[in-house]
Design an enzyme around this catalytic site. Sequence first.
Site, PDB file in Angstrom:
ATOM      1  N   ASP B  93       0.863  -1.177   0.000  1.00 22.51           N
ATOM      2  CA  ASP B  93       0.000   0.000   0.000  1.00 22.51           C
ATOM      3  C   ASP B  93       0.905   1.233   0.000  1.00 22.51           C
ATOM      4  O   ASP B  93       2.128   1.131   0.066  1.00 22.51           O
ATOM      5  CB  ASP B  93      -0.964  -0.035   1.182  1.00 22.51           C
ATOM      6  N   ASP B 265      -7.348  -8.033   0.786  1.00 21.98           N
ATOM      7  CA  ASP B 265      -6.347  -8.244   1.841  1.00 21.98           C
ATOM      8  C   ASP B 265      -7.006  -7.914   3.163  1.00 21.98           C
ATOM      9  O   ASP B 265      -7.938  -7.099   3.212  1.00 21.98           O
ATOM     10  CB  ASP B 265      -5.129  -7.325   1.656  1.00 21.98           C
ATOM     11  N   CYS B 303     -10.892 -29.667   7.845  1.00 18.66           N
ATOM     12  CA  CYS B 303      -9.862 -28.717   7.406  1.00 18.66           C
ATOM     13  C   CYS B 303      -8.536 -29.444   7.192  1.00 18.66           C
ATOM     14  O   CYS B 303      -8.121 -30.263   8.005  1.00 18.66           O
ATOM     15  CB  CYS B 303      -9.689 -27.613   8.441  1.00 18.66           C
ATOM     16  N   CYS B 305      -5.531 -28.000   7.007  1.00 20.08           N
ATOM     17  CA  CYS B 305      -4.346 -27.240   7.428  1.00 20.08           C
ATOM     18  C   CYS B 305      -3.539 -28.026   8.454  1.00 20.08           C
ATOM     19  O   CYS B 305      -4.039 -28.945   9.100  1.00 20.08           O
ATOM     20  CB  CYS B 305      -4.726 -25.860   7.969  1.00 20.08           C
ATOM     21  N   CYS B 308      -5.092 -28.227  12.014  1.00 16.94           N
ATOM     22  CA  CYS B 308      -6.230 -29.146  12.162  1.00 16.94           C
ATOM     23  C   CYS B 308      -5.840 -30.600  11.955  1.00 16.94           C
ATOM     24  O   CYS B 308      -6.498 -31.501  12.469  1.00 16.94           O
ATOM     25  CB  CYS B 308      -7.350 -28.747  11.204  1.00 16.94           C
ATOM     26  N   HIS B 334      -4.219 -21.595  10.684  1.00 12.92           N
ATOM     27  CA  HIS B 334      -5.555 -22.097  10.330  1.00 12.92           C
ATOM     28  C   HIS B 334      -6.407 -20.999   9.699  1.00 12.92           C
ATOM     29  O   HIS B 334      -7.085 -21.224   8.688  1.00 12.92           O
ATOM     30  CB  HIS B 334      -6.267 -22.656  11.564  1.00 12.92           C
TER      31      HIS B 334
END
Lengths: 376, 376
Positions: B93, B265, B303, B305, B308, B334
């Site tokens: 930014d 974002d 999940c 990830c 998890c 996660h």
Amino acid sequence: MSFRFELIAADADTGARAGVFHTPHGPLLTPVFAPVGTAATVKALSPRDLADLGATLLLANAYHLYLRPGDELIRDLGGLHRFMAWDGPLLTDSGGFQVFSLEDSRIIDQDGVTFRSHLDGSQHRFTPEKAIAIQENLGADIIMCFDECPPPGDYPYNQEALARTNAWAVRCKAAHTRPDQALFGIVQGGIFHDLREDSARHMIELDFAGYAIGGLSVGETTGEMHAVLDRVVPLLPTTKPRYLMGVGTPDDLVNGVMRGVDLFDCVLPTRIGRNGAALVRGGRINLRNARFTGDPSPIASDCACYACQHFSRAYLRHLTRANEILGHHLISLHNVHFLVNLVRRIRESIITGSFAAFADEFLAIHSVESKGVSLD
Amino acid sequence: MSFRFELIAADADTGARAGVFHTPHGPLLTPVFAPVGTAATVKALSPRDLADLGATLLLANAYHLYLRPGDELIRDLGGLHRFMAWDGPLLTDSGGFQVFSLEDSRIIDQDGVTFRSHLDGSQHRFTPEKAIAIQENLGADIIMCFDECPPPGDYPYNQEALARTNAWAVRCKAAHTRPDQALFGIVQGGIFHDLREDSARHMIELDFAGYAIGGLSVGETTGEMHAVLDRVVPLLPTTKPRYLMGVGTPDDLVNGVMRGVDLFDCVLPTRIGRNGAALVRGGRINLRNARFTGDPSPIASDCACYACQHFSRAYLRHLTRANEILGHHLISLHNVHFLVNLVRRIRESIITGSFAAFADEFLAIHSVESKGVSLD
């Protein structure tokens, strides 16, 4: 016998030896350095980070886990291995070291210790039986007798404490029920060789699966520590692993192996990492130092760890100054890798018959650090 | 043209579209969610964690990096990609949002903003040219015009600020020199449709590589945000990517894509993660809650990830209560995975022609969260 200790090689010139300690969670190649996961996590590192950098044994603290989240909870969730997602060998201490550190909030008697929690001031009591019950609930592969660790130079206190530690070892052995856990006796006695010998003979007589040497690196000089190791280790059976508790500067590891030690643990790599200090050949550097502001090189150019393969000292300094978690993570990761990799190289040198030369060269370079001098 | 935006699929029933934005650091599949790495690190996650969970675009903040460690230092070290070890596309930014947030320590004039650092109170000045110079030093693939982000409901202020933002966009475009960076114009104007339209037409006329919609999710209602998107997005050229800045709850992402947004974002997944809150189907759960004390299940059983796949809610609750870094790491991991994976599934649904059904079902489940209710 699920805990067979197999000797692979013994150095001709020193006490160094390479072995394999067979555990229910796989074979442990010794010598080995265990990172410390006080509260069931090695601070700032995940189990996959630890496996990736080559760690094989982790330590957790019974005292901390008893208080939070509770050893019974961990048992009910399937034990410490599952709780912290570590499939390899685990070791727990007995809680003795922590309880006896609570100087102002514990009362010792012949049967045990009553103490107040450092978390909330609540009152608790540890006995040898309780320390074993907690460790059986946690379910680590290697567990410890409940022992007292006095200031190393106080003879009357060490004598008195040793009487308790010796008696408690008998009770721990009797209380121990799980055959899938190896119970180690702990040799105490401060810097006093007669007490250390008494303690070693007592523990050997009780026939433990391994022997720890406690009460070192707690204020005595390096020379005093080496003298104790030189006296104690030769008394211990060659057929059992030997564990030097809480010891883990790079030169301590080399000096310990040289004297016949097989297992080590220490908070050093993660504790100094969170303060921005990184282990390097010859000592350590502090990444907070302004001289690293624009330094494009990694912590160590010959290091294979993830931090050194991807990040500059300048970036790590930036993270450290900004107090970013990634800074704690990367420097801790490097430091644990440094010690794990050092012990791996030590093991190889023992097997190839070059340990004495390796140790000579290493200690010459690290003499700066032995004197407490930072390369910062 | 190094920044070709290729449309792959457009949904028949909504504004949703799937594309590929080609950048010097590889193709970016859109829609895409970018985790925020304010100080050149996504808090508590390493680049390999981010790549592993499927993140493809990261955002960093020019204001923060200008102050510490300095954009010129990062340029001298080879740019932001090398500095933070991220090989994929990066977005910065302009610093505008942060500078204008410093309400008590900045003075705005037609030429720029003079402000005091939140770190040490030192005085600095940003102009459009300075904001571009900083971003060219950093070297991200996608960079932003210097803009002013006023409170969304203040018409006179928005009108006045928009005049500056529009003039500054002309200067940013003129100051921009690096062909390997795509400069995006930013549409402002608060909740006021006439101002938003003026702004959009002005930015389109300047012909930027992409168009951002700023000044949303800063205090207006969800309905007001949707109304602004419904008004602005149809004005933007279909051939350029559209970026909704700072927006990223799960339902915001679905609603944004539905209205034709390509890039998002938000700090949400890492910020709430460090507070123990985890994103789940239908909302979020706070792992500090006592009801998770003995819960052996992962955050989400479906999940994929790392958190998890290996850790229970009970363990994560323990880490969170003990304020362990690993807790921040695993829950952040996660949460970022949740959003990245959500947007990946959204993209697939657009390509297979099932986005409208996907969105309907998702928003029905997440209506709880839209109302600000936690499932805690």
